[in-house]
Design a protein around this motif. Structure first.
Motif, short mmCIF file in Angstrom:
data_model
loop_
_atom_site.label_atom_id
_atom_site.label_comp_id
_atom_site.label_asym_id
_atom_site.label_seq_id
_atom_site.Cartn_x
_atom_site.Cartn_y
_atom_site.Cartn_z
N GLY A 74 19.18 -71.75 6.61
CA GLY A 74 18.78 -70.38 6.30
C GLY A 74 17.59 -70.36 5.37
O GLY A 74 17.15 -71.40 4.87
N THR A 75 17.07 -69.17 5.16
CA THR A 75 15.89 -68.98 4.30
C THR A 75 14.69 -69.77 4.82
O THR A 75 13.90 -70.30 4.03
CB THR A 75 16.17 -69.36 2.82
N LEU A 76 14.53 -69.88 6.12
CA LEU A 76 13.35 -70.54 6.68
C LEU A 76 12.15 -69.61 6.45
O LEU A 76 12.13 -68.47 6.92
CB LEU A 76 13.51 -70.78 8.18
N GLY A 93 18.30 -71.91 13.12
CA GLY A 93 17.64 -71.45 11.90
C GLY A 93 17.88 -69.96 11.69
O GLY A 93 18.20 -69.23 12.63
N VAL A 94 17.75 -69.56 10.44
CA VAL A 94 17.89 -68.15 10.08
C VAL A 94 16.77 -67.83 9.10
O VAL A 94 16.46 -68.63 8.21
CB VAL A 94 19.26 -67.86 9.41
N SER A 95 16.14 -66.65 9.29
CA SER A 95 15.10 -66.25 8.34
C SER A 95 15.37 -64.82 7.90
O SER A 95 15.91 -64.02 8.66
CB SER A 95 13.71 -66.37 8.98
N PRO A 96 15.01 -64.51 6.66
CA PRO A 96 15.28 -63.15 6.16
C PRO A 96 14.47 -62.08 6.87
O PRO A 96 14.90 -60.94 7.01
CB PRO A 96 14.92 -63.24 4.67
N GLY A 97 13.28 -62.44 7.33
CA GLY A 97 12.42 -61.55 8.10
C GLY A 97 11.81 -62.36 9.23
O GLY A 97 12.34 -63.42 9.56
N GLN A 134 19.22 -60.75 16.76
CA GLN A 134 18.52 -60.71 15.48
C GLN A 134 19.51 -60.60 14.33
O GLN A 134 20.67 -60.25 14.51
CB GLN A 134 17.57 -59.49 15.45
N LYS A 135 18.98 -60.89 13.14
CA LYS A 135 19.80 -60.71 11.94
C LYS A 135 19.39 -59.39 11.29
O LYS A 135 18.20 -59.16 11.07
CB LYS A 135 19.52 -61.90 11.00
N PHE A 136 20.34 -58.52 11.03
CA PHE A 136 20.04 -57.26 10.33
C PHE A 136 20.17 -57.55 8.85
O PHE A 136 21.27 -57.82 8.35
CB PHE A 136 21.02 -56.18 10.77
N PRO A 162 24.59 -58.83 11.22
CA PRO A 162 24.25 -58.23 9.93
C PRO A 162 24.64 -59.14 8.78
O PRO A 162 25.72 -59.76 8.80
CB PRO A 162 25.07 -56.93 9.92
N THR A 163 23.77 -59.24 7.81
CA THR A 163 23.98 -60.14 6.66
C THR A 163 23.37 -59.50 5.41
O THR A 163 22.34 -58.84 5.50
CB THR A 163 23.29 -61.50 6.92
N GLY A 164 24.01 -59.76 4.28
CA GLY A 164 23.50 -59.22 3.02
C GLY A 164 24.43 -58.13 2.52
O GLY A 164 24.39 -57.01 3.02
N GLY A 165 25.29 -58.50 1.58
CA GLY A 165 26.24 -57.53 1.04
C GLY A 165 27.46 -57.33 1.91
O GLY A 165 28.24 -56.41 1.67
N VAL A 166 27.64 -58.19 2.91
CA VAL A 166 28.81 -58.05 3.77
C VAL A 166 30.00 -58.77 3.11
O VAL A 166 29.83 -59.85 2.52
CB VAL A 166 28.54 -58.62 5.19
O1 LIG Z 1 18.20 -66.55 2.74
C1 LIG Z 1 18.54 -66.24 3.87
O2 LIG Z 1 17.96 -66.57 4.92
C2 LIG Z 1 19.72 -65.44 4.00
O3 LIG Z 1 20.41 -65.60 4.99
C3 LIG Z 1 20.10 -64.52 2.92
C4 LIG Z 1 21.53 -64.12 3.09
O4 LIG Z 1 21.62 -63.27 4.19
C5 LIG Z 1 22.11 -63.47 1.92
O5 LIG Z 1 21.92 -64.28 0.81
C6 LIG Z 1 23.57 -63.17 2.12
O6 LIG Z 1 24.22 -63.19 0.92
P1 LIG Z 1 25.47 -62.29 0.57
O7 LIG Z 1 24.97 -60.90 0.43
O8 LIG Z 1 25.91 -62.84 -0.74
O9 LIG Z 1 26.49 -62.45 1.64
#
Ligand SMILES: O=C(O)C(=O)C[C@H](O)[C@H](O)COP(=O)(O)O
Length: 215
Positions: A74-76, A93-97, A134-136, A162-166
């Motif tokens: 992740g974080t690519l 791979g996973v990227s934030p955007g 995609q990743k939301f 979906p990822t982030g705050g889940v």
């Molecule tokens: O760096 C990336 O590519 C990521 O995937 C970021 C993650 O989506 C969040 O860090 C999820 O974190 P939580 O909100 O704690 O579940």
């Protein structure tokens, strides 16, 4: 060279293996192997190791040895991240955007990417290129499940992780949507349990997450 269509097909298959992809931040390399074993044993075989710590690449290499697991990076953010992730044994791979640079690099490296999108325009740009999975991100901060449901009305052909705050509590809201394949989250590997080496506790959290129903 991996086409965006094939990348999406492979990402979708990964997303369908379990309702939750653990998002892992590993500071201590010795935790990598037992952590992966606990998560896989608990029913979460797809693991995302964020490239945010100095040991992340070595952790990917260790975790890739765990039978039944699928380890991604992740974080690519850069082509160099992509090259090093593949070298370490990452299989997705996973990227934030998403930028053309990171998409080009992953396609050239044969690495299926789950690219991040936060708005309808970002989703459409990725769709134009052929990415239907995609990743939301960041999911909760962007309006959560109601926002993702609303994006799905005009764009039902795109499926999301979906990822982030889940969390365990709000995951069902996403998993009940027709455009959600699985969710990503760090709650299954909390810092205190990692630091304590509480692998049984992490396996129990994984089992609870693995039992979440997917629509
Ligand atoms: O760096 C990336 O590519 C990521 O995937 C970021 C993650 O989506 C969040 O860090 C999820 O974190 P939580 O909100 O704690 O579940």
């Amino acid at each position: 060279m991996l086409s965006p269509k094939d990348a999406s097909t492979r990402s979708e298959a990964l997303c369908r293996l379990a309702p939750v992809i653990p998002v892992l931040v590993i500071d201590d390399l010795s935790q990598a192997r037992p952590l992966a074993e606990a998560l896989v044993a608990g029913g979460l075989p797809v693991l995302e190791v964020t490239l945010r710590t100095p040991v992340a690449l070595d952790a990917i290499a260790e975790m890739a040895k765990v039978e039944g697991g699928r380890v991604g990076a992740g974080t690519l953010l850069t082509p160099e991240d992509v090259r090093r992730a593949v070298e370490a044994g990452a299989t997705f791979g996973v990227s934030p955007g998403a930028t053309d640079t990171i998409l080009d690099a992953c396609e050239a490296a044969d690495l299926p990417l789950l690219p991040g999108a936060a708005t309808s325009s970002e989703v459409m740009r990725l769709l134009e290129r052929g990415y239907t999975v995609q990743k939301f991100f960041p999911a909760e901060a962007n309006g959560g499940a109601p926002a993702l449901k609303a994006i799905g009305a005009p764009l039902p052909q795109v499926r999301f992780c979906p990822t982030g705050g889940v969390s365990l509590k709000n995951a069902p809201d996403y998993l009940g949507l027709s455009n959600t394949l699985c969710v990503g989250g760090s709650w299954v590997a909390p810092k205190d349990k990692l630091a304590a080496g509480d692998w049984a506790g992490i396996e129990a959290l994984a089992r609870e997450a693995a039992a979440l129903p997917v629509a």
